[in-house]
Design a protein around this motif. Structure first.
Motif, PDB file in Angstrom:
ATOM      1  N   UNK A  64       0.946  -1.257   0.040  1.00  0.00           N
ATOM      2  CA  UNK A  64      -0.147  -0.044  -0.055  1.00  0.00           C
ATOM      3  C   UNK A  64       0.902   1.288  -0.058  1.00  0.00           C
ATOM      4  N   UNK A  65       0.665   2.092  -0.874  1.00  0.00           N
ATOM      5  CA  UNK A  65       1.333   3.307  -0.821  1.00  0.00           C
ATOM      6  C   UNK A  65       0.551   4.677  -1.105  1.00  0.00           C
ATOM      7  N   UNK A  66       0.650   5.304  -0.285  1.00  0.00           N
ATOM      8  CA  UNK A  66      -0.273   6.688   0.005  1.00  0.00           C
ATOM      9  C   UNK A  66      -1.638   6.152   0.045  1.00  0.00           C
ATOM     10  N   UNK A  74     -10.655   0.763   9.576  1.00  0.00           N
ATOM     11  CA  UNK A  74      -9.705  -0.216   9.362  1.00  0.00           C
ATOM     12  C   UNK A  74      -9.809  -0.564   7.969  1.00  0.00           C
ATOM     13  N   UNK A  75      -8.539  -0.827   7.232  1.00  0.00           N
ATOM     14  CA  UNK A  75      -8.545  -1.396   5.956  1.00  0.00           C
ATOM     15  C   UNK A  75      -8.016  -2.758   6.066  1.00  0.00           C
ATOM     16  N   UNK A  76      -8.335  -3.666   5.246  1.00  0.00           N
ATOM     17  CA  UNK A  76      -7.423  -4.923   5.092  1.00  0.00           C
ATOM     18  C   UNK A  76      -6.801  -4.629   3.736  1.00  0.00           C
ATOM     19  N   UNK A  77      -5.410  -5.270   3.549  1.00  0.00           N
ATOM     20  CA  UNK A  77      -5.007  -5.335   2.485  1.00  0.00           C
ATOM     21  C   UNK A  77      -4.922  -6.726   1.934  1.00  0.00           C
ATOM     22  N   UNK A  78      -5.858  -6.746   0.977  1.00  0.00           N
ATOM     23  CA  UNK A  78      -6.236  -8.266   0.468  1.00  0.00           C
ATOM     24  C   UNK A  78      -5.026  -8.739  -0.539  1.00  0.00           C
TER      25      UNK A  78
END
Length: 121
Positions: A64-66, A74-78
């Motif tokens: 994830x970038x910027x 919250x976000x999940x990095x799938x």
């Protein structure tokens, strides 16, 4: 040691964003680990950007970038599920994160919940 599921929580945020970093996980020496999931929470009252990357030696691979995360969400990095992290004894894959601070001093703007399946060799 047998393979095992592990979970780590690391707070992060630096006054030098985007040039700073916080280590969230380092692959143990001569082992391999698998990222099961990464969840990033913005603990501030403001929508802010954050970066998460895997670093091998001097090479960064951004998960994830910027990416802007709304306040209190919250976000999940799938895209980070089932990624193999390696260590050959001298070079260790490391999961790092960075985000700006709100007041210029707090380093607890975000938190990273990282689930790992460790020692899968």
């Amino acid at each position: 040691m047998a393979a095992a599921f592990k979970s780590t929580i690391q707070e992060f945020g630096t006054t030098s964003y985007p040039a700073g970093l916080t280590n969230c996980y380092t692959t143990p020496a001569s082992k391999a680990s698998v990222i099961v999931g990464i969840s990033i929470t913005n603990k501030s009252a403001f929508e802010l950007p954050m970066d998460v990357w895997i670093q091998r030696d001097s090479t960064k691979h951004y998960l994830a970038k910027s990416v802007y995360v709304p306040a209190g969400k919250a976000v999940t990095l799938s895209n980070a599920e089932r990624i193999v992290l390696q260590s050959d004894g001298t070079i260790h894959d490391v999961v790092n994160a960075d985000a700006p601070t709100v007041d210029g001093s707090s380093t607890k703007t975000f938190s990273c919940l990282l689930s790992i399946y460790e020692d899968v060799n």
